[in-house]
Design a protein around this motif. Structure first.
Motif, PDB file in Angstrom:
ATOM      1  N   PRO A 109      16.193   1.862  -4.154  1.00 35.21           N
ATOM      2  CA  PRO A 109      17.195   2.731  -3.503  1.00 35.21           C
ATOM      3  C   PRO A 109      18.585   2.625  -4.134  1.00 35.21           C
ATOM      4  O   PRO A 109      19.324   3.598  -4.193  1.00 35.21           O
ATOM      5  CB  PRO A 109      17.213   2.235  -2.050  1.00 35.21           C
ATOM      6  CG  PRO A 109      15.901   1.551  -1.858  1.00 35.21           C
ATOM      7  CD  PRO A 109      15.507   0.990  -3.192  1.00 35.21           C
ATOM      8  N   ARG A 145      19.025   4.961  -7.114  1.00 38.61           N
ATOM      9  CA  ARG A 145      18.923   6.413  -6.912  1.00 38.61           C
ATOM     10  C   ARG A 145      20.281   7.088  -7.099  1.00 38.61           C
ATOM     11  O   ARG A 145      21.288   6.575  -6.670  1.00 38.61           O
ATOM     12  CB  ARG A 145      18.421   6.713  -5.495  1.00 38.61           C
ATOM     13  CG  ARG A 145      16.911   6.652  -5.342  1.00 38.61           C
ATOM     14  CD  ARG A 145      16.527   7.100  -3.950  1.00 38.61           C
ATOM     15  NE  ARG A 145      15.100   7.039  -3.722  1.00 38.61           N
ATOM     16  CZ  ARG A 145      14.244   8.017  -3.996  1.00 38.61           C
ATOM     17  NH1 ARG A 145      14.701   9.145  -4.502  1.00 38.61           N
ATOM     18  NH2 ARG A 145      12.958   7.884  -3.759  1.00 38.61           N
ATOM     19  N   ALA A 164       4.843   9.302   2.861  1.00 35.15           N
ATOM     20  CA  ALA A 164       6.128   8.823   2.318  1.00 35.15           C
ATOM     21  C   ALA A 164       5.954   8.263   0.903  1.00 35.15           C
ATOM     22  O   ALA A 164       6.825   8.432   0.052  1.00 35.15           O
ATOM     23  CB  ALA A 164       6.729   7.772   3.240  1.00 35.15           C
ATOM     24  N   TYR A 194       6.060  11.587  -1.147  1.00 34.50           N
ATOM     25  CA  TYR A 194       7.318  12.351  -1.116  1.00 34.50           C
ATOM     26  C   TYR A 194       8.478  11.565  -1.732  1.00 34.50           C
ATOM     27  O   TYR A 194       9.346  12.146  -2.386  1.00 34.50           O
ATOM     28  CB  TYR A 194       7.678  12.733   0.323  1.00 34.50           C
ATOM     29  CG  TYR A 194       6.705  13.669   1.008  1.00 34.50           C
ATOM     30  CD1 TYR A 194       5.977  14.607   0.285  1.00 34.50           C
ATOM     31  CD2 TYR A 194       6.519  13.631   2.385  1.00 34.50           C
ATOM     32  CE1 TYR A 194       5.082  15.470   0.905  1.00 34.50           C
ATOM     33  CE2 TYR A 194       5.634  14.492   3.025  1.00 34.50           C
ATOM     34  CZ  TYR A 194       4.918  15.405   2.280  1.00 34.50           C
ATOM     35  OH  TYR A 194       4.043  16.252   2.913  1.00 34.50           O
ATOM     36  N   GLU A 195       8.499  10.243  -1.502  1.00 35.35           N
ATOM     37  CA  GLU A 195       9.645   9.452  -1.970  1.00 35.35           C
ATOM     38  C   GLU A 195       9.635   9.228  -3.484  1.00 35.35           C
ATOM     39  O   GLU A 195      10.520   8.571  -4.018  1.00 35.35           O
ATOM     40  CB  GLU A 195       9.701   8.104  -1.232  1.00 35.35           C
ATOM     41  CG  GLU A 195      10.078   8.207   0.234  1.00 35.35           C
ATOM     42  CD  GLU A 195      11.472   8.761   0.482  1.00 35.35           C
ATOM     43  OE1 GLU A 195      12.274   8.846  -0.459  1.00 35.35           O
ATOM     44  OE2 GLU A 195      11.762   9.122   1.637  1.00 35.35           O
ATOM     45  N   ARG A 196       8.635   9.776  -4.155  1.00 39.70           N
ATOM     46  CA  ARG A 196       8.637   9.676  -5.623  1.00 39.70           C
ATOM     47  C   ARG A 196       9.500  10.771  -6.254  1.00 39.70           C
ATOM     48  O   ARG A 196       9.612  10.863  -7.479  1.00 39.70           O
ATOM     49  CB  ARG A 196       7.203   9.712  -6.157  1.00 39.70           C
ATOM     50  CG  ARG A 196       6.455   8.413  -5.852  1.00 39.70           C
ATOM     51  CD  ARG A 196       4.965   8.496  -6.112  1.00 39.70           C
ATOM     52  NE  ARG A 196       4.626   8.396  -7.513  1.00 39.70           N
ATOM     53  CZ  ARG A 196       3.374   8.267  -7.964  1.00 39.70           C
ATOM     54  NH1 ARG A 196       2.381   8.210  -7.106  1.00 39.70           N
ATOM     55  NH2 ARG A 196       3.123   8.188  -9.249  1.00 39.70           N
ATOM     56  N   ILE A 253      10.303  13.022   6.727  1.00 45.18           N
ATOM     57  CA  ILE A 253      10.479  12.332   5.441  1.00 45.18           C
ATOM     58  C   ILE A 253      11.309  13.162   4.458  1.00 45.18           C
ATOM     59  O   ILE A 253      12.054  12.629   3.652  1.00 45.18           O
ATOM     60  CB  ILE A 253       9.094  12.015   4.811  1.00 45.18           C
ATOM     61  CG1 ILE A 253       8.239  11.194   5.781  1.00 45.18           C
ATOM     62  CG2 ILE A 253       9.252  11.258   3.497  1.00 45.18           C
ATOM     63  CD1 ILE A 253       6.751  11.166   5.437  1.00 45.18           C
ATOM     64  N   THR A 254      11.163  14.493   4.541  1.00 47.41           N
ATOM     65  CA  THR A 254      11.778  15.362   3.526  1.00 47.41           C
ATOM     66  C   THR A 254      13.165  15.851   3.966  1.00 47.41           C
ATOM     67  O   THR A 254      13.568  15.625   5.094  1.00 47.41           O
ATOM     68  CB  THR A 254      10.862  16.567   3.251  1.00 47.41           C
ATOM     69  OG1 THR A 254      10.562  17.192   4.509  1.00 47.41           O
ATOM     70  CG2 THR A 254       9.569  16.139   2.597  1.00 47.41           C
TER      71      THR A 254
END
Length: 460
Positions: free
Chosen positions: A118, A121, A282, A285-287, A322-323
């Motif tokens: 995180p 990012r 997750a 999506y978190e990729r 999540i999105t």
């Protein structure tokens, strides 16, 4: 190091039990070799003591467990990646489906990926132009964002997906743009539609396609989106490209997850889906995202059909958590002949403010976006009122708002699946529609923009 065991004890459906194993890991690949040399592949689902539970990737029909051997390969599912994947069509396991030669990999990558730290990012803040006014003008897509499309069965989400894949681009950038398209659990006709559409328009040159058909095994369906994301990570972070990942249909993926969970006799959660559905989604999506110090990025558009058109169903519900927003398609608009039938009021892009404005799109974008939303909402209310009480119940201003909402749907939202509008065209069209309303009603737009843009449209 390969380890072979002749201790296959039983097979129930696609699940196989191997006993007396040592050093076996979760997710490790397994080759089941028959006496005649035929090989079927599977992966380890669970390890308990010296027992391993293996899920086969194909049917267990005709498998002779008395003479078969289980060979544990020592590694999980991997994808051989290379820039040569652009322009190619693969199946759900990463093997060529287009009749071309196999890829010579630059390297192999684990399809489960590495979580992005995180702290590393970078914040998404660059506009991606899809050429679709209802998205670009009102629910803007930003580079590094994950923005799902919530559709309903029978609505043209396949056409919308193909249109975004064809038209999407980062403005004012010389950096390379690629699309990774994952089709999960679709019919052969749908796959042909996507392949032919991309070939016909030339979009295939910058696209990598992973196609999992409805008759392919459920376990392959679970691997397909991860294959696509692994390819996207290579193109984004190793090659330095902007990558747009489109996955359709997430609902088919979740159904397969439920099927595998039931085969493992796990305790079901909401509507029979496994309790870890949120976590599992997750991990995909978190990729998406951008990483500091790296040129490339991954932007994700997952497409899902809401079972029974229900927004509160676990799949759209958890996806929404999540999105960063959602684009919602409407059956009512589709019945009116509006395509793409994007319902702009309940749709939302939580990052839209970060990707618009002077230097990114245009200085008047935020103000006109807010004004169009407000005017369309009021126009719809006016139309509902007139349906109940008749036109006589509407004030003159309300009648203008009702007229505006009709024109907005017909001209702004409904542009068909072949029109590619630049952001300037979308913004100018917004001004043209706002000219229907009295200038005194444009309370959300700064006076200087009204002077600059409204007059120029009135003169057109």
């Amino acid at each position: 190091m390969n380890r072979e065991y002749k201790t296959i004890k039983e097979i129930v459906g696609p699940i196989m039990m191997v006993e007396s194993v040592q050093g076996v890991k979760y997710n490790e690949l397994v080759d089941v070799v028959q006496a005649d040399g035929e090989v079927r592949r599977g992966k380890v689902l669970e390890v308990s003591g010296d027992k391993a539970l293996v899920q086969l990737f194909e049917s267990a029909q005709g498998l002779q467990i008395s003479t078969a051997k289980a060979r544990f390969l020592g590694y999980g599912q991997r994808l051989g990646v290379s820039e040569d994947m652009l322009g190619r069509v693969f199946d759900g396991m990463g093997f060529p489906r287009d009749g071309g030669a196999p890829i010579i990999p630059e390297k192999y990558m684990d399809i489960n990926g590495e979580p992005i730290n995180p702290a590393a990012r970078d914040y998404p803040n660059e506009f991606i132009q899809t050429g679709i006014s209802a998205i670009d003008g009102l629910n803007t897509l930003v580079r590094g964002q994950k923005l799902p499309v919530f559709s309903m069965s029978g609505l043209p989400h396949a056409e919308l997906a193909a249109q975004i894949a064809r038209q999407a681009k980062v403005l004012n950038s010389n950096e390379k743009f690629a699309v990774v398209f994952a089709a999960v659990g679709i019919t052969y006709e749908e796959m042909e539609y996507f392949v032919q559409d991309f070939k016909k328009t030339g979009a295939i040159e910058r696209t990598v396609m992973f196609t999992n058909l409805a008759n392919d095994p459920a376990i392959e369906r679970i691997a397909t989106p991860r294959m696509a994301l692994t390819c996207a990570e290579y193109l984004a972070y190793d090659v330095g490209m902007h990558v747009l990942v489109i996955i359709t249909d997430i609902t088919n993926y979740c159904e397969s997850l439920r099927e595998v969970s039931a085969a493992r006799k796990e305790v079901p959660g909401r509507r029979g889906y496994p309790g870890y559905l949120y976590t599992d989604l997750a991990t995909m999506y978190e990729r998406a995202g951008r990483i500091r110090g790296k040129k490339g990025s991954i932007t994700q558009i997952p497409i899902l059909t809401m079972p029974e058109d229900d927004k509160t169903h676990p799949i759209p519900d958890l996806t929404g958590y999540i999105t960063e927003g959602q684009i919602i398609l409407s059956r009512d608009l589709y019945k009116k002949g509006i395509n793409p039938p994007i319902d702009v009021l309940p749709s939302l892009s939580r990052l839209k403010d970060k990707g618009i404005g002077d230097g990114k799109t245009r200085e008047d974008h935020a103000d006109t976006m807010n004004q169009l939303f407000a005017a369309y909402a009021r126009g719809k209310e006016a139309k509902e009122l007139s349906a109940i009480l008749g036109d006589a119940a509407l004030s003159d201003t309300d009648k203008l708002y009702a007229k505006f909402s009709e024109a907005f749907e017909k001209e702004y939202v409904s542009q068909g699946f072949t029109t590619n509008r630049s952001i300037e065209e979308t913004l100018d069209l917004g001004w043209k529609l706002l000219a229907i309303l009295p200038k005194s009603e444009l309370k959300r737009i700064k006076e200087k923009y009204i002077e600059k843009y409204l007059k120029s449209n009135e003169n057109d």
